[in-house]
Design a protein around this motif. Structure first.
Motif, mmCIF file in Angstrom:
data_model
loop_
_atom_site.group_PDB
_atom_site.id
_atom_site.type_symbol
_atom_site.label_atom_id
_atom_site.label_comp_id
_atom_site.label_asym_id
_atom_site.label_seq_id
_atom_site.Cartn_x
_atom_site.Cartn_y
_atom_site.Cartn_z
ATOM 1 N N VAL A 34 0.840 -1.194 0.000
ATOM 2 C CA VAL A 34 0.000 0.000 0.000
ATOM 3 C C VAL A 34 0.879 1.248 0.000
ATOM 4 N N LYS A 35 0.619 2.106 -0.971
ATOM 5 C CA LYS A 35 1.457 3.286 -1.165
ATOM 6 C C LYS A 35 1.218 4.322 -0.062
ATOM 7 N N GLY A 36 2.311 4.814 0.482
ATOM 8 C CA GLY A 36 2.232 5.939 1.421
ATOM 9 C C GLY A 36 1.856 5.586 2.852
ATOM 10 N N LYS A 37 1.563 4.315 3.153
ATOM 11 C CA LYS A 37 1.149 3.947 4.515
ATOM 12 C C LYS A 37 2.400 3.660 5.359
ATOM 13 N N ILE A 38 2.594 4.438 6.380
ATOM 14 C CA ILE A 38 3.779 4.260 7.236
ATOM 15 C C ILE A 38 3.373 3.740 8.620
ATOM 16 N N ASP A 39 2.197 4.142 9.084
ATOM 17 C CA ASP A 39 1.704 3.692 10.400
ATOM 18 C C ASP A 39 0.853 2.426 10.251
ATOM 19 N N PRO A 40 0.778 1.565 11.229
ATOM 20 C CA PRO A 40 1.452 1.622 12.518
ATOM 21 C C PRO A 40 2.944 1.268 12.429
ATOM 22 N N SER A 44 10.266 1.103 15.428
ATOM 23 C CA SER A 44 10.657 2.243 14.579
ATOM 24 C C SER A 44 10.514 1.975 13.082
ATOM 25 N N MET A 45 10.124 0.754 12.716
ATOM 26 C CA MET A 45 10.051 0.434 11.286
ATOM 27 C C MET A 45 8.688 0.823 10.705
ATOM 28 N N PRO A 46 8.674 1.301 9.458
ATOM 29 C CA PRO A 46 7.383 1.609 8.841
ATOM 30 C C PRO A 46 6.572 0.324 8.613
ATOM 31 N N TYR A 47 5.271 0.501 8.483
ATOM 32 C CA TYR A 47 4.341 -0.627 8.365
ATOM 33 C C TYR A 47 4.795 -1.676 7.333
ATOM 34 N N HIS A 48 5.086 -1.221 6.132
ATOM 35 C CA HIS A 48 5.407 -2.174 5.061
ATOM 36 C C HIS A 48 6.619 -3.049 5.413
ATOM 37 N N LEU A 49 7.626 -2.417 6.020
ATOM 38 C CA LEU A 49 8.855 -3.165 6.287
ATOM 39 C C LEU A 49 8.635 -4.230 7.363
ATOM 40 N N TRP A 50 8.001 -3.847 8.482
ATOM 41 C CA TRP A 50 7.876 -4.848 9.544
ATOM 42 C C TRP A 50 6.903 -5.969 9.167
ATOM 43 N N VAL A 51 5.866 -5.617 8.409
ATOM 44 C CA VAL A 51 4.930 -6.681 7.987
ATOM 45 C C VAL A 51 5.638 -7.651 7.045
ATOM 46 N N SER A 52 6.425 -7.110 6.113
ATOM 47 C CA SER A 52 7.068 -8.013 5.154
ATOM 48 C C SER A 52 8.192 -8.819 5.813
ATOM 49 N N VAL B 71 12.094 0.579 0.989
ATOM 50 C CA VAL B 71 11.977 -0.659 1.759
ATOM 51 C C VAL B 71 11.257 -1.788 1.005
ATOM 52 N N GLY B 72 10.618 -1.461 -0.108
ATOM 53 C CA GLY B 72 9.995 -2.509 -0.933
ATOM 54 C C GLY B 72 11.036 -3.501 -1.442
ATOM 55 N N ALA B 73 12.312 -3.097 -1.385
ATOM 56 C CA ALA B 73 13.400 -3.997 -1.782
ATOM 57 C C ALA B 73 13.384 -5.274 -0.942
ATOM 58 N N THR B 219 12.563 13.298 5.107
ATOM 59 C CA THR B 219 13.155 13.799 3.857
ATOM 60 C C THR B 219 12.633 13.085 2.608
ATOM 61 N N GLN B 220 12.484 11.760 2.701
ATOM 62 C CA GLN B 220 12.032 11.003 1.512
ATOM 63 C C GLN B 220 11.008 9.938 1.913
ATOM 64 N N PRO B 221 9.813 10.351 2.299
ATOM 65 C CA PRO B 221 8.817 9.387 2.790
ATOM 66 C C PRO B 221 8.436 8.313 1.768
ATOM 67 N N ASP B 222 8.601 8.637 0.482
ATOM 68 C CA ASP B 222 8.245 7.650 -0.562
ATOM 69 C C ASP B 222 9.071 6.370 -0.460
ATOM 70 N N LEU B 223 10.233 6.462 0.189
ATOM 71 C CA LEU B 223 11.090 5.275 0.311
ATOM 72 C C LEU B 223 10.536 4.282 1.327
ATOM 73 N N LEU B 224 9.593 4.708 2.142
ATOM 74 C CA LEU B 224 9.133 3.848 3.234
ATOM 75 C C LEU B 224 7.926 2.986 2.872
ATOM 76 N N SER B 225 7.505 3.032 1.635
ATOM 77 C CA SER B 225 6.429 2.125 1.192
ATOM 78 C C SER B 225 6.595 1.876 -0.305
ATOM 79 N N PRO B 226 6.087 0.727 -0.781
ATOM 80 C CA PRO B 226 6.168 0.483 -2.219
ATOM 81 C C PRO B 226 5.154 1.374 -2.950
ATOM 82 N N PRO B 227 5.320 1.687 -4.189
ATOM 83 C CA PRO B 227 6.336 1.184 -5.121
ATOM 84 C C PRO B 227 7.649 1.959 -5.087
#
Lengths: 83, 462
Positions: A34-40, A44-52, B71-73, B219-227
């Motif tokens: 999901v694009k742009g979703k950082i929470d929860p 300290s990790m954004p949502y996408h990273l910790w879920v994956s 982080v999508g990497a 600074t670069q929030p786009d890096l924290l979620s795909p794509p």
């Protein structure tokens, strides 16, 4: 596990396959991609990273359990296998 | 740094050639040379599989990929690797069952036996040759551009590339597969240590784990979620990559060979789990380095970013270990690939290759030369070149799985279909036809069609 019946082992192996399939579908679904979703945020990790990361760990754990089940299943069902 | 490099370098080369000479004493037949005696236990099996799988592409490509795409990497490589190790449980079992107790003459020969068709072996060999060349080339290219950063104005990039290929050929020539496997053990460990040392240094510089993500969010929030900022990591890209990566042990002979030469299935399944955890351990630091790079070197070129983060910011001793670690990573992957190609060639020439290593050595040399040439003209997009290699060989996946699973020959339908798909894929990569059809990536579409074709073929012939 050695003493488990063939039927039980088959049932568990199929259960693992279904769980793995669901996990893969979930990981590639809009719930995770999901694009742009950082929470929860977790640790300290954004949502996408910790879920994956969690999905990956779960999948490797399934590999461990699945490997044992598959091995014992094949011992019972496939005597010609190169085990 | 030069003193440290000389010291560690001499030690590394010394150990490498000691292992190589030790293995040489055990070589009596071409099978010993090409298959290392064919009984590998859990620890060696795990390290050789991991070291072959993770290479320059991981240590240099993935940080740069994360820097550009975020982080999508993680899903792109780590999750796909987890899918791959689960798949190994199943595919490894049937592959080993199919090979049985016979001597393994490579996947080309195995497929010829499965399909009772000579053409399938040549088709597989051509696909593997075409798409392993870029994979070996990125190892050479990666190390060469890094060495240029480390020693600017010393020798040109082509001279570094030639030097790397010569060392690679000399080493694998001396000791055969067993030497490569022993060295993989050392190289895998070195790679893991190096990547974590660099990542810890990055975390120190940026103010810790939390600060890394906070600063990226600011600074670069786009890096924290795909794509990601460039929009590359779309669901289709990630799914197609996952299929291609999961297919690596099926379609890339250097890894198929390692499944076959494991001592038994118990060692193989444990090895799969170990590789899964190793993937997690080695990819986490590459994401850290990548995000750090996005904060500190957002506009730098690939080589400048890697030179700064892997060399100039490090203590000279760590920088020296990094250079050796990188060289080792490239070596472990490339010589395995060169060897696998040699084994495939041995399988295709049949009995002529059983006791005569000369044609195999010539094949390895030709393959290395092709990779060297490609490395001189290729781009620095290491990850995308690796992905091209995975996708290209992945086209053969459904045909291979069908041949191995089926109990009787499956005719020539899938061989023809795979050949057509291979040509379409190559033509699309050359830009002669679009890489998207009806809003779908062509590689994904081809994989779906080939899988359906294999399924239909299986039920028709059953």
């Amino acid at each position: 596990m050695k003493n488990w019946s063939e039927k039980t082992l088959k049932r568990i192996w199929k259960g693992i396959l279904v769980a793995v399939l669901l996990l893969i579908v979930f990981t590639f679904s809009p719930w995770v991609l999901v694009k742009g979703k950082i929470d929860p945020i977790l640790f300290s990790m954004p949502y996408h990273l910790w879920v994956s990361i969690l999905s990956t760990i779960l999948l490797v754990v399934f590999t461990g359990i699945g490997g044992m089940v598959f091995y014992h299943l094949k011992l019972k069902t496939d005597p010609n296998a190169n085990l | 740094m030069t003193q440290y490099l000389l010291l560690i370098g001499v030690l590394y080369v010394g150990v490498l050639f000691f292992l190589s000479l030790r293995s040489r004493k055990e070589i009596k037949t071409s099978s010993d040379f090409m298959l290392g005696g064919a009984k590998i236990g859990l620890i060696l099996g795990f390290m050789t599989f991991a070291a072959t799988l993770f290479s320059t592409f991981t240590l240099m490509g993935m940080p740069d990929f994360s820097r550009n795409n975020g982080v999508g990497a993680w899903i792109f490589l780590a999750f796909s690797d987890a899918v791959m190790v689960f798949f190994i449980l199943w595919f490894g079992f049937y592959l080993r069952k199919r090979v049985g107790s016979e001597s393994f003459g490579g996947m080309s020969r195995l497929l010829q036996n499965c399909y009772q068709n000579k053409g399938v072996g040549y088709l597989y060999f051509i696909a593997v040759f075409l798409f392993l060349v870029p994979y070996v080339a990125i190892q050479i290219r990666g190390v060469a551009i890094f060495l240029i950063e480390a020693f600017p104005d010393f020798i040109p990039v082509w001279a570094w590339s030639v030097f790397i290929v010569v060392v690679m050929l000399l080493y694998s020539e001396l000791g055969g597969l067993k030497a490569i496997i022993y060295a993989d053990f050392m190289q895998g460990t070195l790679l893991l240590i190096v990547v974590w040392l660099v990542a810890m240094n990055c975390l120190d510089n940026v103010g810790g784990w939390s600060a890394l993500f906070e600063q990226t969010a600011n600074t670069q929030p786009d890096l924290l979620s795909p794509p990601g900022p460039k929009g590359l990591l779309s669901p289709q890209f990630l799914i197609a990559s996952c299929i291609a990566i999961a297919m690596i042990p099926v379609t890339q002979p250097q890894l198929s060979t390692r499944l076959v030469i494991m001592k038994d299935y118990a060692a193989l399944r444990r090895m799969a789990v170990a590789v899964g955890f190793f993937a997690i351990l080695i990819i986490i630091p590459t994401v850290i380095i990548g995000l750090y790079g996005a904060l500190q070197y957002a506009d730098a070129s690939t080589s400048s970013f890697l030179g700064s983060v892997l060399l100039r910011e490090q203590h000279p001793a760590i920088a020296a270990v990094t250079i050796i670690g990188l060289f080792a990573a490239a070596m472990s992957t490339s010589d395995s690939q060169l060897f696998a190609m040699g084994n495939e060639f041995r399988g295709l020439i049949g009995s002529k290759g059983e006791n005569n290593l000369t044609p195999i050595r010539i094949a390895i040399f030709v393959f290395a030369a092709a990779a060297l040439l490609f490395s001189l003209v290729s781009s620095n997009e290491l990850v995308l070149l690796a992905r091209l290699s995975f996708s290209g060989t992945g086209i053969m996946g459904p045909m291979i799985i069908l041949g191995i699973l089926a109990k009787k020959p499956q005719g020539s339908f899938m061989i023809g279909l795979s050949a057509v798909a291979l040509v379409i894929f190559i033509v699309s990569q050359l830009g002669w036809i679009p890489q998207q059809i009806f809003n779908m990536r062509l590689d994904l579409l081809l994989m779906i069609l080939l899988s359906l074709g294999a399924l239909i073929n299986y039920y028709v012939k059953k």
